[in-house]
Design a protein around this motif. Structure first.
Motif, PDB file in Angstrom:
ATOM      1  N   LEU A 409       0.828  -1.215   0.000  1.00 24.20           N
ATOM      2  CA  LEU A 409       0.000   0.000   0.000  1.00 24.20           C
ATOM      3  C   LEU A 409       0.854   1.254   0.000  1.00 24.20           C
ATOM      4  CD1 LEU A 409      -2.851  -1.051   2.485  1.00 24.20           C
ATOM      5  CD2 LEU A 409      -2.943  -0.906  -0.021  1.00 24.20           C
ATOM      6  N   SER A 410       1.954   1.245   0.752  1.00 22.80           N
ATOM      7  CA  SER A 410       2.838   2.417   0.768  1.00 22.80           C
ATOM      8  C   SER A 410       3.465   2.634  -0.607  1.00 22.80           C
ATOM      9  CB  SER A 410       3.930   2.237   1.825  1.00 22.80           C
ATOM     10  OG  SER A 410       3.361   2.090   3.119  1.00 22.80           O
ATOM     11  N   SER A 411       3.896   1.532  -1.239  1.00 20.84           N
ATOM     12  CA  SER A 411       4.481   1.654  -2.582  1.00 20.84           C
ATOM     13  C   SER A 411       3.453   2.159  -3.591  1.00 20.84           C
ATOM     14  CB  SER A 411       5.040   0.304  -3.035  1.00 20.84           C
ATOM     15  OG  SER A 411       6.032  -0.155  -2.129  1.00 20.84           O
ATOM     16  N   LEU A 412       2.216   1.667  -3.486  1.00 16.15           N
ATOM     17  CA  LEU A 412       1.167   2.121  -4.395  1.00 16.15           C
ATOM     18  C   LEU A 412       0.876   3.605  -4.213  1.00 16.15           C
ATOM     19  CD1 LEU A 412      -0.983   1.443  -6.504  1.00 16.15           C
ATOM     20  CD2 LEU A 412      -2.521   0.805  -4.642  1.00 16.15           C
ATOM     21  N   LEU A 413       0.843   4.091  -2.938  1.00 15.97           N
ATOM     22  CA  LEU A 413       0.592   5.512  -2.687  1.00 15.97           C
ATOM     23  C   LEU A 413       1.699   6.384  -3.277  1.00 15.97           C
ATOM     24  CD1 LEU A 413      -1.082   7.743  -1.334  1.00 15.97           C
ATOM     25  CD2 LEU A 413       0.211   7.312   0.777  1.00 15.97           C
ATOM     26  N   MET A 414       2.958   5.962  -3.097  1.00 15.49           N
ATOM     27  CA  MET A 414       4.061   6.743  -3.659  1.00 15.49           C
ATOM     28  C   MET A 414       4.035   6.709  -5.185  1.00 15.49           C
ATOM     29  SD  MET A 414       7.163   5.739  -1.053  1.00 15.49           S
ATOM     30  CE  MET A 414       8.267   6.903  -1.825  1.00 15.49           C
ATOM     31  N   LEU A 415       3.626   5.596  -5.770  1.00 13.17           N
ATOM     32  CA  LEU A 415       3.521   5.524  -7.228  1.00 13.17           C
ATOM     33  C   LEU A 415       2.448   6.465  -7.754  1.00 13.17           C
ATOM     34  CD1 LEU A 415       4.404   4.166  -9.854  1.00 13.17           C
ATOM     35  CD2 LEU A 415       2.689   2.379  -9.406  1.00 13.17           C
ATOM     36  N   LEU A 416       1.328   6.559  -7.048  1.00 14.66           N
ATOM     37  CA  LEU A 416       0.263   7.488  -7.473  1.00 14.66           C
ATOM     38  C   LEU A 416       0.732   8.930  -7.393  1.00 14.66           C
ATOM     39  CD1 LEU A 416      -2.863   5.824  -5.792  1.00 14.66           C
ATOM     40  CD2 LEU A 416      -2.240   5.843  -8.222  1.00 14.66           C
ATOM     41  N   ILE A 417       1.485   9.280  -6.335  1.00 16.00           N
ATOM     42  CA  ILE A 417       2.006  10.649  -6.222  1.00 16.00           C
ATOM     43  C   ILE A 417       2.972  10.945  -7.361  1.00 16.00           C
ATOM     44  CG2 ILE A 417       3.416  12.164  -4.776  1.00 16.00           C
ATOM     45  CD1 ILE A 417       2.256  10.781  -2.329  1.00 16.00           C
ATOM     46  N   LEU A 418       3.819   9.984  -7.718  1.00 18.36           N
ATOM     47  CA  LEU A 418       4.759  10.186  -8.817  1.00 18.36           C
ATOM     48  C   LEU A 418       4.031  10.362 -10.145  1.00 18.36           C
ATOM     49  CD1 LEU A 418       7.669  10.192  -9.913  1.00 18.36           C
ATOM     50  CD2 LEU A 418       7.512   7.692 -10.047  1.00 18.36           C
ATOM     51  N   VAL A 419       3.008   9.545 -10.395  1.00 20.22           N
ATOM     52  CA  VAL A 419       2.256   9.666 -11.638  1.00 20.22           C
ATOM     53  C   VAL A 419       1.535  11.010 -11.716  1.00 20.22           C
ATOM     54  CG1 VAL A 419       0.318   8.708 -12.937  1.00 20.22           C
ATOM     55  CG2 VAL A 419       2.016   7.176 -11.922  1.00 20.22           C
ATOM     56  N   TYR A 420       0.969  11.457 -10.592  1.00 18.80           N
ATOM     57  CA  TYR A 420       0.287  12.763 -10.579  1.00 18.80           C
ATOM     58  C   TYR A 420       1.270  13.890 -10.863  1.00 18.80           C
ATOM     59  CZ  TYR A 420      -2.356  16.777  -8.901  1.00 18.80           C
ATOM     60  OH  TYR A 420      -2.978  17.997  -8.793  1.00 18.80           O
ATOM     61  N   GLY A 421       2.468  13.824 -10.271  1.00 17.21           N
ATOM     62  CA  GLY A 421       3.472  14.869 -10.522  1.00 17.21           C
ATOM     63  C   GLY A 421       3.905  14.901 -11.983  1.00 17.21           C
ATOM     64  N   LEU A 422       4.137  13.723 -12.571  1.00 17.95           N
ATOM     65  CA  LEU A 422       4.497  13.685 -13.988  1.00 17.95           C
ATOM     66  C   LEU A 422       3.379  14.245 -14.858  1.00 17.95           C
ATOM     67  CD1 LEU A 422       6.242  10.191 -14.223  1.00 17.95           C
ATOM     68  CD2 LEU A 422       7.335  12.447 -14.305  1.00 17.95           C
ATOM     69  N   HIS A 423       2.153  13.926 -14.484  1.00 14.59           N
ATOM     70  CA  HIS A 423       1.017  14.444 -15.255  1.00 14.59           C
ATOM     71  C   HIS A 423       0.961  15.964 -15.186  1.00 14.59           C
ATOM     72  CE1 HIS A 423      -2.988  14.702 -16.988  1.00 14.59           C
ATOM     73  NE2 HIS A 423      -3.377  15.432 -15.936  1.00 14.59           N
ATOM     74  N   MET A 424       1.216  16.569 -14.028  1.00 11.16           N
ATOM     75  CA  MET A 424       1.186  18.022 -13.893  1.00 11.16           C
ATOM     76  C   MET A 424       2.320  18.657 -14.695  1.00 11.16           C
ATOM     77  SD  MET A 424      -1.457  18.728 -12.105  1.00 11.16           S
ATOM     78  CE  MET A 424      -1.131  20.436 -11.724  1.00 11.16           C
ATOM     79  N   ILE A 425       3.496  18.038 -14.701  1.00 11.97           N
ATOM     80  CA  ILE A 425       4.623  18.595 -15.465  1.00 11.97           C
ATOM     81  C   ILE A 425       4.322  18.587 -16.958  1.00 11.97           C
ATOM     82  CG2 ILE A 425       7.031  18.177 -16.101  1.00 11.97           C
ATOM     83  CD1 ILE A 425       7.520  17.246 -13.261  1.00 11.97           C
ATOM     84  N   LEU A 426       3.704  17.494 -17.427  1.00 12.69           N
ATOM     85  CA  LEU A 426       3.386  17.412 -18.855  1.00 12.69           C
ATOM     86  C   LEU A 426       2.326  18.419 -19.277  1.00 12.69           C
ATOM     87  CD1 LEU A 426       3.372  13.531 -19.339  1.00 12.69           C
ATOM     88  CD2 LEU A 426       5.142  15.173 -20.035  1.00 12.69           C
ATOM     89  N   GLN A 427       1.534  18.936 -18.359  1.00 16.05           N
ATOM     90  CA  GLN A 427       0.494  19.900 -18.697  1.00 16.05           C
ATOM     91  C   GLN A 427       0.991  21.341 -18.737  1.00 16.05           C
ATOM     92  OE1 GLN A 427      -2.579  19.051 -19.681  1.00 16.05           O
ATOM     93  NE2 GLN A 427      -1.838  16.926 -19.473  1.00 16.05           N
ATOM     94  N   VAL A 428       2.250  21.593 -18.411  1.00 11.20           N
ATOM     95  CA  VAL A 428       2.799  22.957 -18.443  1.00 11.20           C
ATOM     96  C   VAL A 428       3.059  23.365 -19.907  1.00 11.20           C
ATOM     97  CG1 VAL A 428       4.742  24.417 -17.741  1.00 11.20           C
ATOM     98  CG2 VAL A 428       3.802  22.725 -16.155  1.00 11.20           C
ATOM     99  N   ASN A 429       2.528  24.528 -20.365  1.00 11.81           N
ATOM    100  CA  ASN A 429       2.672  25.022 -21.737  1.00 11.81           C
ATOM    101  C   ASN A 429       3.541  26.279 -21.766  1.00 11.81           C
ATOM    102  OD1 ASN A 429       0.956  23.033 -22.794  1.00 11.81           O
ATOM    103  ND2 ASN A 429      -0.864  24.275 -22.275  1.00 11.81           N
ATOM    104  N   THR A 430       4.304  26.466 -22.848  1.00 12.38           N
ATOM    105  CA  THR A 430       5.129  27.673 -23.006  1.00 12.38           C
ATOM    106  C   THR A 430       4.299  28.793 -23.643  1.00 12.38           C
ATOM    107  OG1 THR A 430       5.897  26.896 -25.152  1.00 12.38           O
ATOM    108  CG2 THR A 430       7.197  26.265 -23.230  1.00 12.38           C
ATOM    109  N   MET A 431       4.835  30.077 -23.634  1.00 15.54           N
ATOM    110  CA  MET A 431       4.146  31.234 -24.234  1.00 15.54           C
ATOM    111  C   MET A 431       4.199  31.139 -25.755  1.00 15.54           C
ATOM    112  SD  MET A 431       5.520  34.277 -21.774  1.00 15.54           S
ATOM    113  CE  MET A 431       4.696  35.484 -22.774  1.00 15.54           C
ATOM    114  N   ASP A 432       3.146  31.638 -26.394  1.00 15.46           N
ATOM    115  CA  ASP A 432       3.103  31.628 -27.856  1.00 15.46           C
ATOM    116  C   ASP A 432       4.043  32.670 -28.461  1.00 15.46           C
ATOM    117  OD1 ASP A 432       1.253  29.627 -27.718  1.00 15.46           O
ATOM    118  OD2 ASP A 432      -0.458  30.994 -27.851  1.00 15.46           O
ATOM    119  N   ARG A 433       4.213  33.863 -27.857  1.00 18.55           N
ATOM    120  CA  ARG A 433       5.034  34.964 -28.396  1.00 18.55           C
ATOM    121  C   ARG A 433       5.981  35.457 -27.325  1.00 18.55           C
ATOM    122  NH1 ARG A 433       1.701  39.647 -30.988  1.00 18.55           N
ATOM    123  NH2 ARG A 433       3.824  40.212 -31.573  1.00 18.55           N
ATOM    124  N   PHE A 434       7.199  35.922 -27.770  1.00 18.06           N
ATOM    125  CA  PHE A 434       8.203  36.494 -26.873  1.00 18.06           C
ATOM    126  C   PHE A 434       8.594  37.877 -27.382  1.00 18.06           C
ATOM    127  CE2 PHE A 434       8.523  31.948 -26.417  1.00 18.06           C
ATOM    128  CZ  PHE A 434       8.605  31.778 -25.041  1.00 18.06           C
TER     129      PHE A 434
END
Length: 448
Positions: A409-434
């Motif tokens: 259960l502890s390993s599963l909880l840490m795996l879920l936290i890792l997957v959620y963090g990766l998902h949040m990082i992948l959702q970060v978008n850059t600016m269209d214009r500089f």
């Protein structure tokens, strides 16, 4: 061709002696080696595990199968002192023919029909082995030597026990080699005489006491940080019930606790020696009855059945009965006290009150406070293959224990936290214009 059974075999014996000598197998306890060879065939005997020290009870059980039927001429070569180091220090008994001190002994064992070697027998006193042979054969040992043996008439229809005493050295290694070489010549003369007369015999070579004992420093009063590999004391031998000359029931426990006061006072029955009168065994059922001098009596009833679903035989511990002064209480074994018929059953705790595997059948006013608690309990009532050790143990502990579930259960909880963090990082978008500093600036109109 000579047949070697049990611990025998020249190459295997060499390995055992050198291995135990280099590692000091069981060096903290006095021990002597025992070599047996015979013109007859010995029954099979499983080789010991590394570091195992054979007890006198195990040797007695094996000798009872060797001398169980017929008449035997037994030669006991009893040296004043002997240890397994004598074979490694003074050389050559099993392999090194260039500098061999025991040439005749080696030749006798290799040319015999069967040979058995016990590298480490627990030393129980100077008279332990002669007394054991006297009990097995029913005759007193007759002291002889190589010269007077030629004038004896050995019986053919009765047992005989001939005792040949051999000296030991106490000075320099050179004199020790000479004494052991002389002893080997005596063994060769006796064996050659019996072969010339075509007399069947069984020979045993051992020591009156060990020649070397390596004592271990006591750690009972030392403060140590870790005690994982420490033991509280010598491990007692299991309780064995014999059906004829073979063992059919074995039981061992670290403690056999019983209480008649609801757990206020406990009595450990495993510290006493029980009487096994009333025990029985066959292919379908086994009953082990332990009667103690203190007035307690424990009975273990087991049955063996074939189950078509698994296509194999299983045995179950059906009940345990406790009897005290004519009053008895039966405890029924629950469905999880079982094992394959060719296995033994083991459990760290078998009790009738906490995580109970034994349930009281009936309860009266006299027996309502009776409790059982067996610690590190192991029993086998069927299919004992070698008669001296338990078969493979089927343990009562489940595969998924509380610790395993917590880790999963502890390993599963840490795996879920890792997957959620990766998902949040992948959702970060850059600016269209500089803003380009070399070109025109970005004009942002403002409304008034």
């Amino acid at each position: 061709m000579a047949e070697t059974s049990g611990f025998g075999g020249a190459g295997f014996l060499t390995f055992i002696f050198y291995f135990c000598s280099s590692l000091g197998c069981g060096s903290g306890t006095a021990q002597v080696p025992v070599l047996l060879w015979s013109t007859d065939s010995f029954p099979g005997l499983a080789p010991p595990s590394a570091g195992h020290m054979t007890s006198m009870q195990e040797l007695s059980l094996y000798l009872s199968s060797v001398f169980g039927s017929g008449s035997h001429n037994v030669l006991l070569f009893l040296q004043d002192k002997l240890s397994k180091d004598d074979f490694t220090v003074f050389g050559g008994v099993f392999g090194n023919k260039q500098d061999s001190t025991f040439k005749n002994l080696q030749a006798a064992m290799q040319s015999s029909s069967s040979s058995v070697t016990v590298p480490a027998l627990e030393w129980a006193g100077p008279s332990a082995i002669p007394s054991l042979l006297q009990e097995q054969l029913g005759v007193s040992p007759l002291p002889v030597d190589a010269e007077t043996l030629s004038h004896l008439s050995l019986p053919t229809s009765a047992n005989s026990l001939l005792l040949i005493s051999l000296p030991y050295c106490s000075s320099s290694p050179k004199s020790c080699r000479e004494v052991l070489n002389h002893n080997d010549e005596i063994i060769g003369k006796v064996v050659s005489f019996l072969k010339a007369k075509h007399v069947p015999y069984t020979a045993i070579y051992t020591g009156l006491q060990p020649s070397r004992v390596i004592s271990e420093a006591s750690v009972s009063h030392q403060q140590v940080g870790r005690s994982l590999l420490q033991t509280a004391g010598p491990v007692p031998a299991p309780i064995m019930f014999l059906n004829g000359s073979s063992v059919c029931i074995m039981l061992w426990a670290q403690n056999l606790y019983i209480s008649t006061s609801g757990g206020a006072v406990w009595v450990d029955l495993f510290t006493e020696s029980p009487d096994l009168t009333g025990s029985m065994c066959n292919d379908q059922s086994s009953l082990l009855v332990l009667t103690y001098a203190s007035g307690y009596r424990l009975s273990f009833a087991m049955t063996r059945q074939f189950y078509p679903v698994s296509a194999r035989h299983w045995f179950t511990l059906d009940s345990v009965q406790l009897q005290i002064n004519g009053t008895s209480q039966s405890f029924i074994g629950r469905s999880n006290i079982y094992a394959p018929a060719e296995y033994s059953f083991h459990c760290g705790s078998v009790s009738s009150f906490h995580d109970a595997l034994l349930v009281p059948n009936t309860t009266t006013d006299q027996t309502q406070d009776w409790r059982l608690n067996f610690i590190d309990f192991q029993i086998q009532g069927f299919s004992l293959s070698n008669g001296t050790t338990f078969s493979y143990a089927s343990d009562c502990a489940g595969f998924f224990s509380a610790g395993i579930w917590m880790g999963l259960l502890s390993s599963l909880l840490m795996l879920l936290i890792l997957v959620y963090g990766l998902h949040m990082i992948l959702q970060v978008n850059t600016m269209d214009r500089f803003d380009d500093p070399k070109g025109p600036s970005i004009s942002v109109p403002q409304s008034e």
